[in-house]
Design a protein around this motif. Structure first.
Motif, PDB file in Angstrom:
ATOM      1  N   THR A 198      -1.252  -2.273   3.468  1.00  0.00           N
ATOM      2  CA  THR A 198      -1.849  -2.236   1.974  1.00  0.00           C
ATOM      3  C   THR A 198      -2.011  -3.608   1.547  1.00  0.00           C
ATOM      4  O   THR A 198      -2.745  -3.794   0.305  1.00  0.00           O
ATOM      5  N   MET A 199      -1.676  -4.674   2.301  1.00  0.00           N
ATOM      6  CA  MET A 199      -1.827  -6.084   1.994  1.00  0.00           C
ATOM      7  C   MET A 199      -2.164  -6.821   3.329  1.00  0.00           C
ATOM      8  O   MET A 199      -1.635  -6.506   4.298  1.00  0.00           O
TER       9      MET A 199
ATOM     10  N   LEU B  29       3.459   4.538   5.373  1.00  0.00           N
ATOM     11  CA  LEU B  29       3.011   4.306   3.950  1.00  0.00           C
ATOM     12  C   LEU B  29       3.795   4.989   2.818  1.00  0.00           C
ATOM     13  O   LEU B  29       3.961   6.213   2.780  1.00  0.00           O
ATOM     14  N   ARG B  53       8.949  -3.542   3.331  1.00  0.00           N
ATOM     15  CA  ARG B  53       7.558  -3.834   3.829  1.00  0.00           C
ATOM     16  C   ARG B  53       6.755  -3.728   2.615  1.00  0.00           C
ATOM     17  O   ARG B  53       6.102  -2.539   2.507  1.00  0.00           O
ATOM     18  N   PRO B  54       6.760  -4.639   1.774  1.00  0.00           N
ATOM     19  CA  PRO B  54       5.611  -4.470   0.750  1.00  0.00           C
ATOM     20  C   PRO B  54       4.235  -4.159   1.123  1.00  0.00           C
ATOM     21  O   PRO B  54       3.444  -3.796   0.447  1.00  0.00           O
ATOM     22  N   ASP B  55       3.967  -4.675   2.301  1.00  0.00           N
ATOM     23  CA  ASP B  55       2.593  -4.588   2.898  1.00  0.00           C
ATOM     24  C   ASP B  55       2.244  -3.071   3.447  1.00  0.00           C
ATOM     25  O   ASP B  55       1.164  -2.690   3.958  1.00  0.00           O
ATOM     26  N   LEU B  56       3.668  -2.212   3.353  1.00  0.00           N
ATOM     27  CA  LEU B  56       3.200  -0.844   3.532  1.00  0.00           C
ATOM     28  C   LEU B  56       3.557   0.055   2.378  1.00  0.00           C
ATOM     29  O   LEU B  56       3.793   1.351   2.433  1.00  0.00           O
ATOM     30  N   THR B  57       3.547  -0.728   1.363  1.00  0.00           N
ATOM     31  CA  THR B  57       3.688   0.014  -0.217  1.00  0.00           C
ATOM     32  C   THR B  57       2.572  -0.065  -1.017  1.00  0.00           C
ATOM     33  O   THR B  57       2.024  -1.296  -1.189  1.00  0.00           O
ATOM     34  N   LEU B  58       2.254   0.836  -1.890  1.00  0.00           N
ATOM     35  CA  LEU B  58       1.362   0.956  -2.884  1.00  0.00           C
ATOM     36  C   LEU B  58       1.629   1.398  -3.988  1.00  0.00           C
ATOM     37  O   LEU B  58       2.250   2.537  -3.956  1.00  0.00           O
ATOM     38  N   VAL B  95       4.937  -5.863  -4.738  1.00  0.00           N
ATOM     39  CA  VAL B  95       4.195  -4.662  -4.296  1.00  0.00           C
ATOM     40  C   VAL B  95       2.877  -4.662  -4.930  1.00  0.00           C
ATOM     41  O   VAL B  95       2.683  -4.845  -6.182  1.00  0.00           O
TER      42      VAL B  95
END
Lengths: 205, 474
Positions: A198-199, B29, B53-58, B95
């Motif tokens: 997401t990033m 995700l 894992r903020p990069d897998l969170t939306l 996030v």
């Protein structure tokens, strides 16, 4: 989470099937950002009827809810479990539960015990004859006992082994998983690079 | 022996297996919204944990947000607090959030796919039961509670007992004018609201292959309404075509590597399902609900059933109760039921294809007198796309209200609710007592039936309407 081993309490008969989580707690009551304070929302629409089971004197202080098939279907709202707990319930007996509700109950420490439909019907009948009857639920033995002498209902209930073990010891799931951190890291190292992230954020605009 | 699609995706995400424990699954995700997350973030804070894992969170704002005046502060203070809590939590834990007013704000289950984040063979979770929607891409996607939201935030994994597998095979072709919503409503009427309990369902067969991604999402979305843990569809060229070029879809060599993997995500010929259900698509007709659970439905051409029609005592009692709540008399033709409100929207039918279908029906026509029609796009991106196509003009000319994006009247957490006794035809997913407002009565329908009902004032299919004087092209 507190350990759950055995519980005895007054039972209330909810003679309805397909009690979805919108009935257990309507959406209007989901706006709180805390984990408590949901008792007012429990069965809010039905409680406006003076004849509803929880409004009757025989259900005062009840801690075991005996419900019809497919209890807790629908929305994933854990607020349904919290509302039951806030109201004073420790156990729900039904012949089938919605999957997410049952899982939420196990995480929050409410015992969702699956029993045969005949057992539900027998306890309902007992409650007609003996209002404020006590039911005892033993998680270690997976047994329940309602009523006394010849009139009693004694049976076993189903709950998956893992949830039972966690409830008996009052264990927190997250602590257990964090103890496996090395395995999580090893798995992450093996993930393909093209898996979505997401990033940094990308948008169409 | 071969494996099913669900078993393959499951196996590819097992972090740890132990005797007497559920499998520990990795989550690709995690989608977050304002209603089921505040207590989870509080839990992290109390334990001194971060988001792994903020990069897998939306995160997006969808459940309680208003659909009018979205550029102004939320009027309801309690709703505002909940939304502001999400904003604060996302800021504190790093996030990514698409707030009200952002082009990518909208219903979580519309936003994930349109950004290309929902991909075949991934695991997707969200504190919302309609997470099953993402299964349309061949993802293993399911709803979770707030304790599990906290678990995924802290660990990016979830302990899960292995579910059973089921196949729903839909042979043949859906007749013209019959949609995916009609198919799923008729399936649920057949198998019952508990029919899928404990199973992950794979939808397959000729009729499923022929569906667009939007229609597949409608089918998978409703999996939870018959009790299934998740519903999925094997990815194919339709899936790849939808994903290609989306913001978060892989590109270049990554795309090729991804497609090579995605193409392996099919059920092997010699795999066995624990249960199988077979449906004939050609027999499906426009389908509507009469009762207070999604399994209480009949063809639009049918009549309100009598409790005596049901053999099972539980079903009979439930029917009596539902008829009383819905204020319906057995034997009444479904087409004679008058409605006050029509709602087009939700994660079931709030995508661009649904809005196009509804606009085509109301184009050159007008909604019935004293009837309120709300059109609520599933996301702001869908709203912008619809406006670029002129659909908003069509709806407004027909007398419908054109709104901002969100869950809206599907669950009535924002001001879009039914008044006591009001009756709605709704493209959403639940007709539970009070779901769309205390005392409100809901008939679940497709986007096409919703639009025709808005014009006719009573439950109707597009074919029931007299020719419009100014039919829209296409």
């Amino acid at each position: 989470m507190d350990a759950f081993t055995q519980h005895s309490g007054v039972a209330a008969a909810l003679r309805r099937s397909n009690v979805d989580t919108d009935q257990i707690i309507p959406a209007a009551y989901l706006k709180r950002v805390t984990r408590t304070g949901f008792a007012d929302g429990l069965f809010a629409a039905w409680r406006s009827d003076p004849g509803f089971v929880l409004n009757r004197p025989e259900a005062a202080g009840a801690s075991i809810l005996v419900a019809g098939q497919d209890f807790g279907t629908g929305s994933s709202r854990e607020h349904a479990v919290w509302a039951l707990q806030d109201y004073g319930f420790r156990v729900v007996l039904a012949s089938r539960f919605g999957d997410i509700f049952r899982s939420n109950a196990g995480k929050a420490g409410l015992l969702a015990a699956e029993v045969d439909a005949k057992v539900v019907a027998a306890i309902w009948d007992l409650l007609e004859r003996e209002p404020r009857m006590t039911v005892t639920v033993d998680l270690a033995e997976r047994t329940l006992l309602a009523g006394v002498d010849a009139d009693r209902v004694q049976d076993s209930f189903d709950i998956d082994d893992y949830t039972r073990w966690r409830l008996l010891h009052g264990l927190d799931d997250i602590d257990i998983t964090l103890s496996h951190a090395a395995e999580v890291e090893a798995f992450e190292a093996s993930r393909p690079v093209w898996k979505p992230m997401t990033m940094p954020a990308r948008t169409a605009g | 022996m071969g494996r099913t699609l669900a078993e393959k995706v499951w196996a590819d995400h097992v972090v740890r297996q132990g005797d007497g424990e559920p499998d520990l699954l990795y989550i690709d995700l995690h989608l977050v919204h304002e209603v089921t997350s505040p207590q989870a973030f509080d839990g992290l804070r109390a334990a001194g944990r971060g988001v792994r894992r903020p990069d897998l969170t939306l995160a997006t704002e969808d459940h309680n947000v208003p659909t009018v005046d979205v550029d102004r502060p939320i009027a309801d203070p309690v709703s505002r607090t909940q939304v502001e809590t999400l904003r604060r939590n996302c800021g504190e834990f790093g996030v990514r959030l698409h707030p009200l007013g952002d082009a990518d704000q909208g219903i979580v289950h519309v936003v994930g796919p349109q950004l290309g984040l929902t991909q075949p063979g991934t695991t997707v979770v969200c504190g919302d039961s309609h997470t099953s929607t993402h299964g349309a891409f061949g993802a293993l996607a399911f709803g979770i509670g707030t304790s599990e939201v906290e678990h995924v935030l802290a660990t990016q994994t979830l302990p899960q007992p292995r579910p059973k597998t089921m196949a729903v095979t839909v042979d043949g072709k859906l007749p013209a004018g019959v949609s995916a919503k009609d198919l799923t409503l008729s399936l649920i009427a057949q198998v019952g609201t508990g029919g899928g309990q404990g199973h992950v369902v794979e939808y397959r067969g000729e009729a499923i292959r022929a569906l667009s991604m939007e229609a597949r999402m409608t089918i998978c979305n409703m999996s939870i309404e018959w009790g299934a843990k998740a519903g999925l569809i094997a990815p194919d060229e339709t899936t790849f075509g939808y994903l290609r070029g989306r913001p978060h879809a892989p590109t270049g060599a990554d795309w090729d590597a991804a497609v090579a993997y995605w193409q392996s995500l099919v059920t092997d010929d010699d795999a066995a399902f624990d249960r199988e259900v077979v449906l004939d698509a050609a027999a499906v007709t426009p389908f509507v609900t009469w009762g207070t659970n999604p399994g209480q439905g009949v063809p639009l051409a049918g009549v309100v059933p009598s409790p005596d029609d049901f053999d099972d005592e539980g079903d009979r009692t439930a029917a009596e109760r539902a008829l009383a709540y819905m204020d319906l008399t057995p034997g009444t033709r479904m087409r004679e039921i008058e409605v006050d409100t029509v709602f087009v929207g939700s994660c079931t039918n709030g995508r661009i294809e649904d809005l196009r279908a509804a606009a085509k029906v109301v184009s050159g026509r007008h909604v019935a007198d004293n009837l309120r029609m709300l059109v609520v796009p599933g996301s702001t991106r869908v709203r912008l796309q619809a406006e670029a196509e002129g659909l908003d003009t069509v709806f407004k000319a027909a007398g419908a209200e054109w709104r901002g994006a969100g869950c809206s009247m599907c669950l009535g957490m924002n001001p879009d609710t039914l008044a006591p006794g009001e009756r709605a035809a709704s493209t959403s997913n639940r007709n539970f007592e009070g779901r769309q407002g205390k005392g409100g009565r809901t008939h679940l329908v497709s986007a096409q039936v919703a639009a025709a009902t808005a014009v006719a004032g009573q439950l109707a299919a597009p074919a029931d309407l007299p020719d419009s004087s100014n039919p829209r092209e296409g």
